[in-house]
Design a protein around this motif. Sequence first.
Motif, PDB file in Angstrom:
ATOM      1  N   SER A 135       0.835  -1.202   0.000  1.00 49.83           N
ATOM      2  CA  SER A 135       0.000   0.000   0.000  1.00 49.83           C
ATOM      3  C   SER A 135       0.871   1.254   0.000  1.00 49.83           C
ATOM      4  N   GLY A 136       0.590   2.156  -0.917  1.00 50.28           N
ATOM      5  CA  GLY A 136       1.308   3.422  -0.963  1.00 50.28           C
ATOM      6  C   GLY A 136       2.755   3.312  -1.398  1.00 50.28           C
ATOM      7  N   ALA A 137       3.191   2.132  -1.827  1.00 48.32           N
ATOM      8  CA  ALA A 137       4.591   1.953  -2.241  1.00 48.32           C
ATOM      9  C   ALA A 137       4.859   2.696  -3.550  1.00 48.32           C
ATOM     10  N   ASP A 138       6.077   3.188  -3.696  1.00 46.51           N
ATOM     11  CA  ASP A 138       6.478   3.850  -4.936  1.00 46.51           C
ATOM     12  C   ASP A 138       7.121   2.815  -5.849  1.00 46.51           C
ATOM     13  N   LEU A 139       6.359   2.357  -6.845  1.00 44.38           N
ATOM     14  CA  LEU A 139       6.826   1.357  -7.803  1.00 44.38           C
ATOM     15  C   LEU A 139       6.944   1.975  -9.194  1.00 44.38           C
ATOM     16  N   ASP A 140       7.145   3.276  -9.242  1.00 44.74           N
ATOM     17  CA  ASP A 140       7.253   4.001 -10.503  1.00 44.74           C
ATOM     18  C   ASP A 140       8.327   3.377 -11.401  1.00 44.74           C
TER      19      ASP A 140
END
Length: 201
Positions: A135-140
Motif C-alpha cells: 500500500s502506498g509503495a512507490d513502484l514508478d
Amino acid sequence: MFQYSHQQYSEINFSSQDLRYGELTACTFIRCTFQNGSLEEIISSHCRFVECDFRGASLNGSIHKESAFENCRFNGANLFVSKFEACKMTGSDFSGASLDGITIDGGDWSYTNLRLARLAKQNLRGIKFHEADLSGADLDKADLRDCDLSMALLAKANLQGTDLRGADMEGVDFKTLTLAGTKMDREQAVLFSKAYGAKIG
C-alpha cells in the motif's frame, strides 16, 4: 572481521556487538535481537533468521544469499544498497525501513509489510509478493514482470510506467490502483475491465 559457520543461536541479544564486515554461513538465529546494531556490509549465506528483531539496525551494504528472514522486524532499519539474492522474507515487516538502492534478486517476499516502500525503477522481476502489503509503495517504472502479486494490497501504490506483464494479479483490487502508462498483458486487462463492471465474452 569474523566468520560464523553452522552455528545456532536462540534468544541472544546481539544489539551491542559490532558485527560489521562479518560472514555468516549456514547459521540459525531464533528470536535473537539485533536492534540498533551495527551490521554494515555483513554477508549471510544459507542462514535462517526466525522472528529476529532488526529494528533500527544498520544493514547498509549487506549481502544475503539464499538466506531466510521469517517474520523478522526491520522497522526503521537502514538497508541502503543492501542485496538479497533468492532469499525467503515471508512475514517480515519493513515499515519505516530505508530501502534506497536495495537490490532484490528473486526470492519469496510473501506476506511482507512493504507499505510506503520506495522501490521506483527497481528490477523486481519474478519475485513472489503473495499477500504482501505494498500500500502506498512507490513502484514508478519498476519491473514487476512475472511476479506473484496475487492477493497483494496495492492501494494508493504508484504504478506509473510499471511493467506488470506476466504477473499474477488474481485477487488484486484494481479500483485502488493508478495505472497511468502501466504495461499490462491481456489477462490483466481482462481483470482490470471486470473490476469496472465490464462483461467479457
